[in-house]
Enzyme design. Sequence first.
Site, short mmCIF file in Angstrom:
data_model
loop_
_atom_site.label_atom_id
_atom_site.label_comp_id
_atom_site.label_asym_id
_atom_site.label_seq_id
_atom_site.Cartn_x
_atom_site.Cartn_y
_atom_site.Cartn_z
N LYS A 91 0.86 -1.19 0.00
CA LYS A 91 0.00 0.00 0.00
C LYS A 91 0.90 1.23 0.00
O LYS A 91 2.03 1.19 0.50
CB LYS A 91 -0.86 0.00 1.27
CG LYS A 91 -2.09 0.85 1.19
CD LYS A 91 -3.26 0.11 0.63
CE LYS A 91 -4.48 0.99 0.48
NZ LYS A 91 -5.61 0.30 -0.14
N GLY A 191 -22.95 4.42 4.10
CA GLY A 191 -22.08 5.00 3.07
C GLY A 191 -22.62 4.72 1.67
O GLY A 191 -22.57 3.58 1.20
N GLY A 193 -21.52 5.87 -1.24
CA GLY A 193 -20.53 6.38 -2.18
C GLY A 193 -20.53 5.49 -3.42
O GLY A 193 -21.57 4.95 -3.80
N VAL A 195 -19.25 2.46 -3.96
CA VAL A 195 -19.57 1.05 -3.72
C VAL A 195 -21.02 0.92 -3.23
O VAL A 195 -21.80 0.12 -3.74
CB VAL A 195 -18.60 0.42 -2.70
CG1 VAL A 195 -19.01 -1.00 -2.37
CG2 VAL A 195 -17.17 0.45 -3.22
P1 NAD Z 1 -16.60 6.69 -1.35
O1 NAD Z 1 -15.70 7.71 -0.80
O2 NAD Z 1 -17.10 6.84 -2.75
O3 NAD Z 1 -17.90 6.52 -0.42
C1 NAD Z 1 -17.85 6.51 0.97
C2 NAD Z 1 -19.13 7.17 1.45
O4 NAD Z 1 -19.20 7.05 2.86
C3 NAD Z 1 -19.22 8.66 1.13
O5 NAD Z 1 -20.43 8.94 0.46
C4 NAD Z 1 -19.16 9.33 2.50
O6 NAD Z 1 -19.89 10.53 2.56
C5 NAD Z 1 -19.75 8.25 3.38
N1 NAD Z 1 -19.42 8.34 4.81
C6 NAD Z 1 -18.24 8.68 5.39
N2 NAD Z 1 -18.34 8.62 6.72
C7 NAD Z 1 -19.60 8.21 6.99
C8 NAD Z 1 -20.32 7.94 8.19
N3 NAD Z 1 -19.75 8.09 9.38
N4 NAD Z 1 -21.61 7.54 8.10
C9 NAD Z 1 -22.19 7.38 6.89
N5 NAD Z 1 -21.56 7.62 5.72
C10 NAD Z 1 -20.30 8.04 5.78
O7 NAD Z 1 -15.85 5.29 -1.16
P2 NAD Z 1 -16.14 3.92 -1.92
O8 NAD Z 1 -15.24 3.82 -3.09
O9 NAD Z 1 -17.60 3.76 -2.07
O10 NAD Z 1 -15.58 2.87 -0.85
C11 NAD Z 1 -16.28 2.58 0.35
C12 NAD Z 1 -15.37 1.81 1.29
O11 NAD Z 1 -14.96 0.61 0.66
C13 NAD Z 1 -14.08 2.56 1.65
O12 NAD Z 1 -13.75 2.22 2.98
C14 NAD Z 1 -13.04 1.97 0.71
O13 NAD Z 1 -11.73 2.03 1.24
C15 NAD Z 1 -13.53 0.53 0.60
N6 NAD Z 1 -13.14 -0.13 -0.65
C16 NAD Z 1 -13.54 0.42 -1.84
C17 NAD Z 1 -13.17 -0.20 -3.02
C18 NAD Z 1 -13.62 0.34 -4.35
O14 NAD Z 1 -13.52 -0.37 -5.35
N7 NAD Z 1 -14.15 1.56 -4.43
C19 NAD Z 1 -12.39 -1.37 -2.99
C20 NAD Z 1 -12.02 -1.92 -1.75
C21 NAD Z 1 -12.41 -1.28 -0.58
#
Ligand code: NAD
Length: 366
Positions: A91, A191, A193, A195
């Site tokens: 990482k 969340g 976002g 995913v």
């Molecule tokens: P993202 O940043 O697009 O979405 C995260 C969402 O969580 C945002 O909308 C944010 O406003 C919300 N959030 C933050 N704190 C919060 C809280 N306390 N309560 C409610 N909502 C809250 O991220 P993502 O790409 O959707 O990824 C989500 C998680 O999955 C992350 O932890 C990321 O590290 C992990 N992840 C993502 C991927 C990927 O392919 N995108 C792969 C492996 C792991």
Amino acid sequence: MNTSALSSQDKILPFEKLLHHNHERLVYHHDAETGLKVIVAIHNTTLGPALGGARMWNYASEAEALNDVLRLSRGMTYKSSLAGLDLGGGKAVLMGDPQKLKNEAYLRKYGQFIESLQGLYITAPDVNTNISDMVHIAKETKYVVGLPATHDGSDDPSVLTAYGTYMSIKALAKHLTGNDSLAGKKIGIQGIGKVGRALVGFLAKEESEMYVTDIVLDRTSAIAKLPKVHIITDADAFYDLDMDIYVPCALGLTINDDTIARLKCHGIAGAANNQLADEQKHGAMLVKKGILYAPDFLVSAGGVINVHTEYYGGYNKALAYQQVEHIYATCLEILRIATATNRPSQEVAMQLAEERILAIKNARLG
Ligand code: NAD
């Protein structure tokens, strides 16, 4: 990144921790001209080069950044091993404010640094770095994946990550009830976002009852009109909901002393990295409370599965989907062993991942 929830393990001195978790290498690089300050942690390269995202974050301290990179790189070793990939765990953390620092020159300097590691570490998108950033990085190094489709890359991995999360939720339901249908099941998604939003699409087809929350209200209001979607505006009250499965898709460390006491769900399966604030303590607390936990590094493996074919011969979407579907069987097997032996599923998953690494190592030596 929420330091108030750091576990006792996270407070161990950095170099003690490096030894403690058997990291192979830790590299720091600084470029005064662009403001680049980066730490790359390479945890284990037995199965292949260490692949993991480049996370950009304005850390409160270097110790916090170091804790993050050590824990995340180790998680990548387990993630790739369990997913059956020929990849090790690594990482990068880029320390600083993305709004102020991230530009082409900064990203190209980062690419030059990655090239200097000669393929020991392969970089990819993560929090605050995206597929367009990878295009700049790729001008300086071949050790980068997660490029846009326009550049023959695998594009945004979020849909595959959501698909793997969906597979894990189904496996959890199958283990809990004997049936993997999610129709009418109360699923709490934290969340919305990249995913979380894609996951809502998969669950909508199953007619699950979705309870969704996000600290950015626009994200939940955008899906408010979808059938069976219930918006929870108070992000903290979300933990007190009556739900079947809790799906953490926001940030890490959300499973801790406070939340375990409040959660009423039967199972947890979400994509957020490092969900357990203290792996050992909170894994055991979940077992005691009778909450079944699908290990985060298995659930979220869709992202790394998606990018890995890009490195090995070119992106293959059909193969990526097929490999993500396998998360279902792996998850069922881990839950079966964990229940039969009354052990935390995280511990069981780590053991299986380590066994594969050892078997490959021994096969090579043999
Ligand atoms: P993202 O940043 O697009 O979405 C995260 C969402 O969580 C945002 O909308 C944010 O406003 C919300 N959030 C933050 N704190 C919060 C809280 N306390 N309560 C409610 N909502 C809250 O991220 P993502 O790409 O959707 O990824 C989500 C998680 O999955 C992350 O932890 C990321 O590290 C992990 N992840 C993502 C991927 C990927 O392919 N995108 C792969 C492996 C792991």
